[in-house]
Design a protein around this motif. Structure first.
Motif, PDB file in Angstrom:
ATOM      1  N   ILE A  55     107.068 -36.162 -69.921  1.00 12.49           N
ATOM      2  CA  ILE A  55     108.300 -35.325 -69.540  1.00 12.49           C
ATOM      3  C   ILE A  55     107.876 -33.965 -68.798  1.00 12.49           C
ATOM      4  CG2 ILE A  55     110.221 -34.077 -70.718  1.00 12.49           C
ATOM      5  CD1 ILE A  55     109.666 -35.788 -73.001  1.00 12.49           C
ATOM      6  N   HIS A  56     108.517 -33.768 -67.653  1.00 11.47           N
ATOM      7  CA  HIS A  56     108.217 -32.562 -66.881  1.00 11.47           C
ATOM      8  C   HIS A  56     109.463 -31.662 -66.781  1.00 11.47           C
ATOM      9  CE1 HIS A  56     104.555 -34.900 -65.850  1.00 11.47           C
ATOM     10  NE2 HIS A  56     105.346 -35.818 -65.673  1.00 11.47           N
ATOM     11  N   GLU A  57     109.328 -30.503 -66.952  1.00  9.42           N
ATOM     12  CA  GLU A  57     110.494 -29.445 -66.969  1.00  9.42           C
ATOM     13  C   GLU A  57     110.260 -28.334 -66.104  1.00  9.42           C
ATOM     14  OE1 GLU A  57     110.948 -28.159 -70.967  1.00  9.42           O
ATOM     15  OE2 GLU A  57     110.631 -30.321 -71.926  1.00  9.42           O
ATOM     16  N   GLU A  58     111.415 -28.132 -65.552  1.00 11.97           N
ATOM     17  CA  GLU A  58     111.618 -26.484 -64.890  1.00 11.97           C
ATOM     18  C   GLU A  58     112.910 -26.160 -65.061  1.00 11.97           C
ATOM     19  OE1 GLU A  58     109.336 -25.362 -61.176  1.00 11.97           O
ATOM     20  OE2 GLU A  58     111.223 -25.852 -60.164  1.00 11.97           O
ATOM     21  N   ILE A  59     112.770 -24.777 -65.592  1.00 13.43           N
ATOM     22  CA  ILE A  59     114.202 -24.089 -66.222  1.00 13.43           C
ATOM     23  C   ILE A  59     114.534 -23.019 -65.002  1.00 13.43           C
ATOM     24  CG2 ILE A  59     114.951 -22.630 -67.938  1.00 13.43           C
ATOM     25  CD1 ILE A  59     113.270 -24.322 -69.892  1.00 13.43           C
ATOM     26  N   PHE A  60     115.800 -23.037 -64.773  1.00 11.63           N
ATOM     27  CA  PHE A  60     116.141 -21.978 -63.774  1.00 11.63           C
ATOM     28  C   PHE A  60     117.004 -20.948 -64.319  1.00 11.63           C
ATOM     29  CE2 PHE A  60     116.728 -24.755 -59.541  1.00 11.63           C
ATOM     30  CZ  PHE A  60     115.226 -24.840 -59.581  1.00 11.63           C
ATOM     31  N   HIS A  61     117.358 -20.960 -65.490  1.00 13.84           N
ATOM     32  CA  HIS A  61     118.076 -19.967 -65.976  1.00 13.84           C
ATOM     33  C   HIS A  61     117.840 -19.806 -67.681  1.00 13.84           C
ATOM     34  CE1 HIS A  61     120.826 -16.726 -66.783  1.00 13.84           C
ATOM     35  NE2 HIS A  61     121.492 -17.545 -67.775  1.00 13.84           N
ATOM     36  N   TYR A  71     103.115 -12.800 -58.713  1.00 15.03           N
ATOM     37  CA  TYR A  71     104.417 -12.843 -59.697  1.00 15.03           C
ATOM     38  C   TYR A  71     105.320 -13.197 -58.842  1.00 15.03           C
ATOM     39  CZ  TYR A  71     106.333  -8.307 -58.410  1.00 15.03           C
ATOM     40  OH  TYR A  71     106.833  -7.343 -57.828  1.00 15.03           O
ATOM     41  N   ALA A  72     106.571 -13.613 -59.617  1.00 16.71           N
ATOM     42  CA  ALA A  72     107.686 -13.720 -58.734  1.00 16.71           C
ATOM     43  C   ALA A  72     109.037 -13.519 -59.916  1.00 16.71           C
ATOM     44  CB  ALA A  72     108.087 -15.109 -58.412  1.00 16.71           C
ATOM     45  N   GLY A 122     109.032 -15.170 -67.354  1.00  8.69           N
ATOM     46  CA  GLY A 122     108.594 -16.461 -68.230  1.00  8.69           C
ATOM     47  C   GLY A 122     109.035 -17.672 -67.639  1.00  8.69           C
ATOM     48  N   VAL A 123     109.533 -17.916 -66.425  1.00  5.82           N
ATOM     49  CA  VAL A 123     110.322 -18.996 -66.015  1.00  5.82           C
ATOM     50  C   VAL A 123     109.487 -19.805 -64.983  1.00  5.82           C
ATOM     51  CG1 VAL A 123     112.548 -19.984 -64.998  1.00  5.82           C
ATOM     52  CG2 VAL A 123     112.538 -18.306 -66.779  1.00  5.82           C
ATOM     53  N   CYS A 124     109.023 -19.123 -64.032  1.00  2.53           N
ATOM     54  CA  CYS A 124     108.469 -19.673 -62.707  1.00  2.53           C
ATOM     55  C   CYS A 124     107.324 -20.259 -62.738  1.00  2.53           C
ATOM     56  CB  CYS A 124     108.738 -18.803 -61.461  1.00  2.53           C
ATOM     57  SG  CYS A 124     107.661 -17.258 -61.430  1.00  2.53           S
ATOM     58  N   PHE A 162     108.519 -20.496 -70.484  1.00  8.66           N
ATOM     59  CA  PHE A 162     109.460 -21.527 -70.103  1.00  8.66           C
ATOM     60  C   PHE A 162     108.759 -22.184 -68.953  1.00  8.66           C
ATOM     61  CE2 PHE A 162     112.250 -18.506 -72.168  1.00  8.66           C
ATOM     62  CZ  PHE A 162     113.023 -19.386 -73.344  1.00  8.66           C
ATOM     63  N   ALA A 163     107.622 -21.959 -68.742  1.00  5.63           N
ATOM     64  CA  ALA A 163     106.983 -22.568 -67.399  1.00  5.63           C
ATOM     65  C   ALA A 163     105.695 -23.428 -67.651  1.00  5.63           C
ATOM     66  CB  ALA A 163     106.563 -21.217 -66.528  1.00  5.63           C
ATOM     67  N   LEU A 164     104.824 -22.850 -68.908  1.00  4.70           N
ATOM     68  CA  LEU A 164     103.717 -23.676 -68.945  1.00  4.70           C
ATOM     69  C   LEU A 164     104.012 -24.982 -70.006  1.00  4.70           C
ATOM     70  CD1 LEU A 164     101.107 -20.834 -69.449  1.00  4.70           C
ATOM     71  CD2 LEU A 164     101.783 -22.031 -67.469  1.00  4.70           C
ATOM     72  N   GLU A 165     103.321 -26.144 -69.563  1.00  2.00           N
ATOM     73  CA  GLU A 165     103.384 -27.384 -70.223  1.00  2.00           C
ATOM     74  C   GLU A 165     102.592 -26.910 -71.664  1.00  2.00           C
ATOM     75  OE1 GLU A 165     105.317 -29.956 -69.858  1.00  2.00           O
ATOM     76  OE2 GLU A 165     105.523 -29.997 -67.644  1.00  2.00           O
ATOM     77  N   PRO A 166     102.715 -27.792 -72.640  1.00  2.00           N
ATOM     78  CA  PRO A 166     101.814 -27.640 -73.723  1.00  2.00           C
ATOM     79  C   PRO A 166     100.255 -27.868 -73.410  1.00  2.00           C
ATOM     80  CG  PRO A 166     103.971 -28.744 -74.442  1.00  2.00           C
ATOM     81  CD  PRO A 166     103.764 -28.728 -73.031  1.00  2.00           C
ATOM     82  N   GLU A 167     100.136 -28.846 -72.875  1.00  2.00           N
ATOM     83  CA  GLU A 167      98.862 -29.135 -72.055  1.00  2.00           C
ATOM     84  C   GLU A 167      98.201 -27.833 -71.733  1.00  2.00           C
ATOM     85  OE1 GLU A 167     101.210 -30.781 -71.290  1.00  2.00           O
ATOM     86  OE2 GLU A 167     101.161 -32.565 -72.663  1.00  2.00           O
ATOM     87  N   GLU A 168      98.845 -27.005 -70.974  1.00  2.00           N
ATOM     88  CA  GLU A 168      98.381 -25.767 -70.356  1.00  2.00           C
ATOM     89  C   GLU A 168      98.022 -24.631 -71.376  1.00  2.00           C
ATOM     90  OE1 GLU A 168     100.015 -25.404 -65.742  1.00  2.00           O
ATOM     91  OE2 GLU A 168     101.520 -26.046 -67.463  1.00  2.00           O
ATOM     92  N   THR A 169      98.864 -24.522 -72.054  1.00  2.00           N
ATOM     93  CA  THR A 169      98.420 -23.560 -73.037  1.00  2.00           C
ATOM     94  C   THR A 169      97.343 -24.081 -73.882  1.00  2.00           C
ATOM     95  OG1 THR A 169     100.426 -24.275 -74.628  1.00  2.00           O
ATOM     96  CG2 THR A 169     100.935 -22.581 -73.232  1.00  2.00           C
TER      97      THR A 169
END
Length: 354
Positions: free
Chosen positions: A242-248, A299-300, A304-306, A324-331
């Motif tokens: 599962i891959h996620e990207e949140i816009f708002h 930064y953008a 905590g989203v991009c 809301f940007a990093l996958e659990p594997e990254e953290t």
């Protein structure tokens, strides 16, 4: 290392009453720097009353082929946000020939073309990166298939309607499109209404063999993405697929700090091969502390989203307000969002180059 360059606007296409597609011309000397993977985004910046404003928008144009020097053009989709300093400017003022400061591509919401079945659940402007992913995948990999479930308010508010329809015409046997409108009944297809967790858990197995999907791509508002992820986990899909990207994300989601910050803290940061150590002011994020001394820090959104400010935590401990940007594997691997990180120890070391 991400860098800004001035790019000329080559085309402006109004998609709906509240959205626009901006196409930038990439000169030959910069094409290698703007080479991107399908699903990545660009940060745009401008000055408003002496204050720098940055916003992140996903690339909707397909990724260049491996043999290409890089993209000749880049297209992003922008949807109007109430009171938005950049989106209002994009819809009402930007014209062909204008130059904008554009950061080189970033982001890890990507798919490298490979055989198999893939799927996406998107809402509203969440179609933007997925359009690039689907087009790149189906064009470059003849053994790939894709199922797109998209949610919009009405047909008139649907971004890239013609582009998605064109994909259906080009790849009728390999591209499955399902549209749900939340505020408008359709003559055919699914009933109107929101795509929440309960509805998705019932709908997805009826559309495709959920357990055979190699990768799920969820993009759009926080509520939709969260509901889709929970539905998929309920259906037994592994988190790694599962891959996620949140816009708002609505305001007020930051947790209350569990531990007080040290009275005096420093941050050591490595950035573009150079390092330095600086004091962190009371209540200041690590990114803001670095920016006071290194304005070139990436930064953008600062929300905590991009994920543009992603950095490796070399030593020390931090408290992240939102992620809301990093996958659990990254953290788990030690990465943090500098814009949301505050020191939890007197000394913290970050590496933006890893």
């Amino acid at each position: 290392m991400a860098r800004f360059h001035p790019l000329a606007v080559a085309a402006v296409e109004h998609l709906t009453d509240d959205s626009v597609a901006l196409t930038f011309a990439v000169p030959p000397a910069l094409r290698a720097e703007y080479r991107h993977a399908a699903g990545q985004h660009l940060a745009l910046r401008r000055s408003v009353d002496g204050t720098e404003v940055r916003r992140t928008y996903s690339i909707c144009s397909p990724a260049p082929a491996p043999a290409d020097e890089g993209p000749r053009t880049l297209t992003v989709g922008v949807r109007l946000v109430d009171g938005g300093a950049f989106s209002t400017y994009a819809l009402k003022e930007i014209a062909v020939g204008h130059e904008l400061e554009v950061m080189t591509p970033a982001g890890r919401f990507t798919l490298e073309p490979a055989p198999g079945l893939y799927a996406a659940v998107v809402g509203g402007s969440g179609i933007t990166p997925v359009l690039s992913i689907v087009t790149t995948l189906l064009t470059r990999e003849p053994q790939a298939r894709f199922c797109l479930l998209r949610s919009d308010r009405t047909s008139a508010s649907t971004m890239f309607l013609e582009e998605v329809a064109d994909l259906k015409d080009r790849f009728p046997d390999r591209f499955q499109l399902v549209t749900v409108l939340s505020r408008e009944e359709q003559q055919a297809g699914l009933p109107s209404g929101r795509l929440d967790q309960e509805r998705l858990a019932a709908l997805l197995p009826a559309l495709l063999p959920v357990d055979r999907v190699a990768g799920w791509f969820l993009c759009g508002p926080f509520g939709l993405v969260q509901g889709a992820e929970r539905a998929l986990r309920e259906l037994g899909v592994a988190r790694t697929r599962i891959h996620e990207e949140i816009f708002h994300v609505d305001a007020g989601t930051a947790p209350t700090p569990a531990t007080p910050a040290p009275a005096h803290s420093t941050v050591t940061a490595r950035l573009d091969g150079r390092g330095g150590t600086w004091a962190v002011q009371d209540g200041e994020s690590l990114l803001d502390a670095v920016l006071r001394n290194r304005p070139d820090a990436p930064y953008a959104c600062k929300g905590g989203v991009c994920g543009t400010c992603r950095a490796f935590l070399v030593s020390g401990e931090v408290r992240m307000d939102r992620n809301f940007a990093l996958e659990p594997e990254e953290t788990d691997a030690g990465y943090v969002l500098a814009c949301q990180s505050h020191p939890a120890t007197e000394q913290v070391e970050l590496d933006f180059d890893r």
